[in-house]
Design an enzyme around this catalytic site. Structure first.
Site, PDB file in Angstrom:
ATOM      1  N   ASP A 137       8.204   3.769 -24.163  1.00 50.80           N
ATOM      2  CA  ASP A 137       8.826   3.565 -25.467  1.00 50.80           C
ATOM      3  C   ASP A 137       8.882   2.087 -25.852  1.00 50.80           C
ATOM      4  O   ASP A 137       9.178   1.228 -25.015  1.00 50.80           O
ATOM      5  CB  ASP A 137      10.242   4.146 -25.438  1.00 50.80           C
ATOM      6  CG  ASP A 137      10.875   4.262 -26.807  1.00 50.80           C
ATOM      7  OD1 ASP A 137      10.138   4.459 -27.788  1.00 50.80           O
ATOM      8  OD2 ASP A 137      12.117   4.167 -26.891  1.00 50.80           O
ATOM      9  N   HIS A 138       8.602   1.791 -27.115  1.00 49.94           N
ATOM     10  CA  HIS A 138       8.762   0.452 -27.699  1.00 49.94           C
ATOM     11  C   HIS A 138       8.159  -0.665 -26.837  1.00 49.94           C
ATOM     12  O   HIS A 138       8.867  -1.576 -26.406  1.00 49.94           O
ATOM     13  CB  HIS A 138      10.239   0.153 -27.964  1.00 49.94           C
ATOM     14  CG  HIS A 138      10.742   0.739 -29.231  1.00 49.94           C
ATOM     15  ND1 HIS A 138      10.325   0.332 -30.478  1.00 49.94           N
ATOM     16  CD2 HIS A 138      11.629   1.746 -29.451  1.00 49.94           C
ATOM     17  CE1 HIS A 138      10.934   1.046 -31.408  1.00 49.94           C
ATOM     18  NE2 HIS A 138      11.719   1.917 -30.815  1.00 49.94           N
ATOM     19  N   HIS A 147      18.653   1.508 -34.490  1.00 45.58           N
ATOM     20  CA  HIS A 147      18.914   1.687 -33.061  1.00 45.58           C
ATOM     21  C   HIS A 147      20.386   1.423 -32.777  1.00 45.58           C
ATOM     22  O   HIS A 147      21.045   0.655 -33.480  1.00 45.58           O
ATOM     23  CB  HIS A 147      18.064   0.706 -32.249  1.00 45.58           C
ATOM     24  CG  HIS A 147      16.605   1.018 -32.270  1.00 45.58           C
ATOM     25  ND1 HIS A 147      15.657   0.105 -32.647  1.00 45.58           N
ATOM     26  CD2 HIS A 147      15.933   2.154 -31.955  1.00 45.58           C
ATOM     27  CE1 HIS A 147      14.452   0.654 -32.553  1.00 45.58           C
ATOM     28  NE2 HIS A 147      14.589   1.893 -32.146  1.00 45.58           N
TER      29      HIS A 147
END
Length: 272
Positions: free
Chosen positions: A80-81, A173
């Protein structure tokens, strides 16, 4: 187990959604898989780069590989990311099911160029790639310039062949300050412009009705992280105090896993 690319293509046509959960260790992985097994739905386990730095790609892959054997539902492992191409390619080689190259902070041309490099490498090995365009607020991203431009999304999709795209539409987020506000007009424009599964980041705290509405506008994956690690850490802290000197990892942690499973199940219910 159905290939992730096949599952995403199916969900994209049927307005269904895969939930991806950020995990930190074997305990929350187990809680996530238990909830998915009870619901009898596929689930994605997402490793954030800070967790990769702490444990390593090989350890994370080994943990999830064991869970894939233990549970009957499809379990997918995702990086992720990540804005480090080398790390993305290493995750492909280790055996991750998908990787996210996050070039959202880069100029569009550079984002496209680097995403394409990851896509070409990953697709040759049957691995799915997620890209990002626009900005997901939080983690240092502030201001109002967060919406993904439709033309940018089209260019990214057409020039890279990426499998799914996370789009900036107002989500954030971490914990929301105030009410989450999704720009559904922009999401619908993007959905009409590209035939690619879209990803909703910052799932924690978004109202159920908004999540369900987003599924009709191309969202085929939703990311949830903060809700899970908050349930894990807060309940664990309380349990450690209750157990006092008798606190011991296997026994103390196992006591709070049902509460983490409940939080996981909450989001699985929202997309059902």
């Amino acid at each position: 187990m159905k290939k992730l690319s096949e599952l995403l293509a199916e969900y994209h046509k049927t307005d269904e959604c895969l939930v991806g959960y950020n995990f930190n260790d074997v305990w929350d992985v187990q809680a996530i898989c238990e909830a998915a097994e009870r619901k009898n739905v596929p689930v994605m386990l997402m490793a954030y780069t800070k967790v990769v730095d702490a444990l390593g790609l090989d350890v994370l892959h080994a943990i999830v590989a064991c869970m894939k054997k233990r549970y009957s539902v499809p379990v997918y492992l995702h990086l992720d990311h990540c804005d480090d191409i080398t790390l993305c390619l290493q995750a492909v080689d280790v055996g991750f099911d998908s990787v996210m190259f996050d070039g959202s902070h880069m100029p569009l041309e550079e984002n496209i160029k680097l995403t394409k490099q990851v896509v070409d490498y990953a697709h040759a090995k049957g691995v799915v790639v997620e890209a990002e365009i626009g900005k997901i607020r939080g983690r240092g991203v502030d201001g109002d310039d967060y919406l993904a431009a439709v033309s940018d999304v089209v260019q990214l999709a057409e020039q890279t062949g990426v499998d799914m795209i996370a789009v900036g539409i107002g989500t954030a987020h971490g914990h929301y300050e105030g009410k989450p506000e999704i720009n559904f007009d922009r999401l619908l424009e993007i959905h009409k412009a590209v035939d690619v599964p879209l990803v909703l980041h910052g799932g924690t705290g978004i109202p159920e009705q908004d999540i369900r509405r987003s599924l009709t506008m191309g969202i085929s994956k939703i990311n949830v992280g903060t809700a899970i690690h908050t349930a894990y850490m807060q309940n664990l802290g309380q349990q450690i105090q209750l157990d006092g000197l008798d606190a011991y990892p296997p026994f103390t942690i196992k006591k709070i896993l049902p509460q983490v499973e409940k939080e996981v199940a909450n989001y699985l219910e929202m997309v059902d």
